[in-house]
Design a protein around this motif. Sequence first.
Motif, PDB file in Angstrom:
ATOM      1  N   ASP A 235      14.131 -66.755  22.403  1.00 22.64           N
ATOM      2  CA  ASP A 235      15.048 -67.879  22.225  1.00 22.64           C
ATOM      3  C   ASP A 235      16.173 -67.515  21.262  1.00 22.64           C
ATOM      4  N   ASP A 236      15.825 -66.782  20.186  1.00 25.18           N
ATOM      5  CA  ASP A 236      16.836 -66.373  19.218  1.00 25.18           C
ATOM      6  C   ASP A 236      17.919 -65.520  19.878  1.00 25.18           C
ATOM      7  N   HIS A 237      17.480 -64.597  20.752  1.00 28.25           N
ATOM      8  CA  HIS A 237      18.439 -63.737  21.441  1.00 28.25           C
ATOM      9  C   HIS A 237      19.326 -64.574  22.356  1.00 28.25           C
ATOM     10  N   LEU A 238      18.735 -65.516  23.052  1.00 20.29           N
ATOM     11  CA  LEU A 238      19.521 -66.372  23.938  1.00 20.29           C
ATOM     12  C   LEU A 238      20.532 -67.200  23.156  1.00 20.29           C
ATOM     13  N   MET A 239      20.138 -67.677  21.970  1.00 20.70           N
ATOM     14  CA  MET A 239      21.073 -68.442  21.155  1.00 20.70           C
ATOM     15  C   MET A 239      22.256 -67.580  20.730  1.00 20.70           C
ATOM     16  N   ARG A 240      21.999 -66.310  20.423  1.00 24.88           N
ATOM     17  CA  ARG A 240      23.105 -65.413  20.070  1.00 24.88           C
ATOM     18  C   ARG A 240      24.003 -65.168  21.273  1.00 24.88           C
ATOM     19  N   LEU A 241      23.401 -65.011  22.434  1.00 25.74           N
ATOM     20  CA  LEU A 241      24.196 -64.820  23.647  1.00 25.74           C
ATOM     21  C   LEU A 241      25.032 -66.047  23.965  1.00 25.74           C
ATOM     22  N   PHE A 242      24.510 -67.212  23.627  1.00 26.71           N
ATOM     23  CA  PHE A 242      25.241 -68.454  23.891  1.00 26.71           C
ATOM     24  C   PHE A 242      26.578 -68.473  23.138  1.00 26.71           C
ATOM     25  N   GLN A 243      26.632 -67.762  21.998  1.00 27.38           N
ATOM     26  CA  GLN A 243      27.853 -67.724  21.201  1.00 27.38           C
ATOM     27  C   GLN A 243      28.822 -66.631  21.641  1.00 27.38           C
ATOM     28  N   THR A 244      28.322 -65.623  22.387  1.00 28.09           N
ATOM     29  CA  THR A 244      29.167 -64.457  22.682  1.00 28.09           C
ATOM     30  C   THR A 244      29.380 -64.179  24.168  1.00 28.09           C
ATOM     31  N   ALA A 245      28.552 -64.722  25.036  1.00 24.25           N
ATOM     32  CA  ALA A 245      28.658 -64.412  26.468  1.00 24.25           C
ATOM     33  C   ALA A 245      29.912 -65.029  27.075  1.00 24.25           C
ATOM     34  N   PRO A 246      30.381 -64.495  28.206  1.00 29.02           N
ATOM     35  CA  PRO A 246      31.573 -65.032  28.867  1.00 29.02           C
ATOM     36  C   PRO A 246      31.399 -66.506  29.225  1.00 29.02           C
ATOM     37  N   ILE A 247      32.392 -67.294  28.879  1.00 29.80           N
ATOM     38  CA  ILE A 247      32.335 -68.748  29.092  1.00 29.80           C
ATOM     39  C   ILE A 247      32.793 -69.097  30.501  1.00 29.80           C
ATOM     40  N   ILE A 248      31.987 -69.889  31.194  1.00 32.30           N
ATOM     41  CA  ILE A 248      32.340 -70.400  32.513  1.00 32.30           C
ATOM     42  C   ILE A 248      32.956 -71.788  32.386  1.00 32.30           C
ATOM     43  N   TYR A 249      32.383 -72.583  31.487  1.00 36.19           N
ATOM     44  CA  TYR A 249      32.787 -73.980  31.352  1.00 36.19           C
ATOM     45  C   TYR A 249      32.619 -74.385  29.892  1.00 36.19           C
ATOM     46  N   ASN A 250      33.598 -75.072  29.350  1.00 36.17           N
ATOM     47  CA  ASN A 250      33.507 -75.498  27.953  1.00 36.17           C
ATOM     48  C   ASN A 250      34.373 -76.727  27.750  1.00 36.17           C
ATOM     49  N   ILE A 251      33.745 -77.877  27.528  1.00 38.10           N
ATOM     50  CA  ILE A 251      34.489 -79.103  27.283  1.00 38.10           C
ATOM     51  C   ILE A 251      33.687 -79.982  26.345  1.00 38.10           C
ATOM     52  N   ASN A 252      34.352 -80.467  25.316  1.00 36.81           N
ATOM     53  CA  ASN A 252      33.741 -81.330  24.314  1.00 36.81           C
ATOM     54  C   ASN A 252      32.480 -80.688  23.735  1.00 36.81           C
ATOM     55  N   VAL A 253      31.312 -81.285  24.001  1.00 40.18           N
ATOM     56  CA  VAL A 253      30.076 -80.779  23.387  1.00 40.18           C
ATOM     57  C   VAL A 253      29.152 -80.138  24.417  1.00 40.18           C
ATOM     58  N   SER A 254      29.696 -79.634  25.513  1.00 43.05           N
ATOM     59  CA  SER A 254      28.883 -78.975  26.535  1.00 43.05           C
ATOM     60  C   SER A 254      29.543 -77.660  26.929  1.00 43.05           C
ATOM     61  N   LYS A 255      28.733 -76.598  26.983  1.00 44.63           N
ATOM     62  CA  LYS A 255      29.272 -75.277  27.322  1.00 44.63           C
ATOM     63  C   LYS A 255      28.304 -74.547  28.231  1.00 44.63           C
ATOM     64  N   VAL A 256      28.855 -73.770  29.175  1.00 48.41           N
ATOM     65  CA  VAL A 256      28.064 -72.933  30.070  1.00 48.41           C
ATOM     66  C   VAL A 256      28.588 -71.504  29.964  1.00 48.41           C
ATOM     67  N   VAL A 257      27.685 -70.552  29.725  1.00 51.51           N
ATOM     68  CA  VAL A 257      28.075 -69.143  29.652  1.00 51.51           C
ATOM     69  C   VAL A 257      27.244 -68.351  30.651  1.00 51.51           C
ATOM     70  N   ARG A 258      27.801 -67.225  31.114  1.00 51.83           N
ATOM     71  CA  ARG A 258      27.064 -66.372  32.047  1.00 51.83           C
ATOM     72  C   ARG A 258      26.443 -65.225  31.285  1.00 51.83           C
ATOM     73  N   ILE A 259      25.116 -65.038  31.466  1.00 49.31           N
ATOM     74  CA  ILE A 259      24.421 -63.983  30.737  1.00 49.31           C
ATOM     75  C   ILE A 259      23.956 -62.844  31.646  1.00 49.31           C
ATOM     76  N   SER A 260      24.021 -63.045  32.965  1.00 48.73           N
ATOM     77  CA  SER A 260      23.742 -61.961  33.902  1.00 48.73           C
ATOM     78  C   SER A 260      24.453 -62.287  35.202  1.00 48.73           C
TER      79      SER A 260
END
Length: 271
Positions: free
Chosen positions: A29-54
Amino acid sequence: MSDRLEDSMGEQPYPLGASGSADLASVTDDHLMRLFQTAPIIYNINVSKVVRISEHLVLKGGACLTQWEAENQKFAASQGFPVPTVHRMFRGPLENHLEFDMRDEVVTQVAKWIDDMQSKPFNKIQPGPVGGTGDSPWDGPWFTDYGAGPFANLEEMEDWYNHKLDVCHRLRQAFEDIPRFQFEDLVLTHQDIAPRNIVLDEATDKLWLIDWAMSGIYPVGFEQASLSRQCVDEWDVEFREAVLAKLGKRCDREIRQLQGIMYGLTTGAFL
């Protein structure tokens, strides 16, 4: 977390490369949380974000994400509807790492932060965001979705709130016994204190309060009223009630006033 969502980001590399769902179990989970901050962003608006990790996996997070969204999506998939597969659901750093017996320490610390901020007046400073916003409206839970002001002084701000109260009374959208606003002391106010904005330093067990985007110098009680609105999920509700119970000054009058003009801040925002 869902798979096989396409985007238009081209050949940009992803943190987990071509990993599929079979490899996900080995990622913490810790690794995924770090990826959430650095992975390429697909969608980001207000308080919801989607990133691609693979190539076939994305990670969704944000303040408004709840376990019910994941459960609803899994149920829809079980009924044959074409929805992405949910592989995993977990909480963010603070909620994920807090043992039950530590939660009281967190609540106590947060209550102290609020009491300290509410006890130090800044009456010689102009209300609003520190440094001002020029002609731009102020943002915050008590300024409508479109903002409000800026107000030159406390009296002008007070008049605006009493106008909202008058609107609510005229349209029978507020109890008649809600008292009129009479602001006195101005204090430093965060206005978005919630578990998602509290970071635990695991090396020192120190707590840090982040995301000061809506903070400023506002009347006493705005913090407590903002806290009373936090209800994203079960932990937010538990946290909110526990902190309010520990406050030296709960400000029930101010909470009732601000909650009482909610119609004027939402549906009647332009009245």
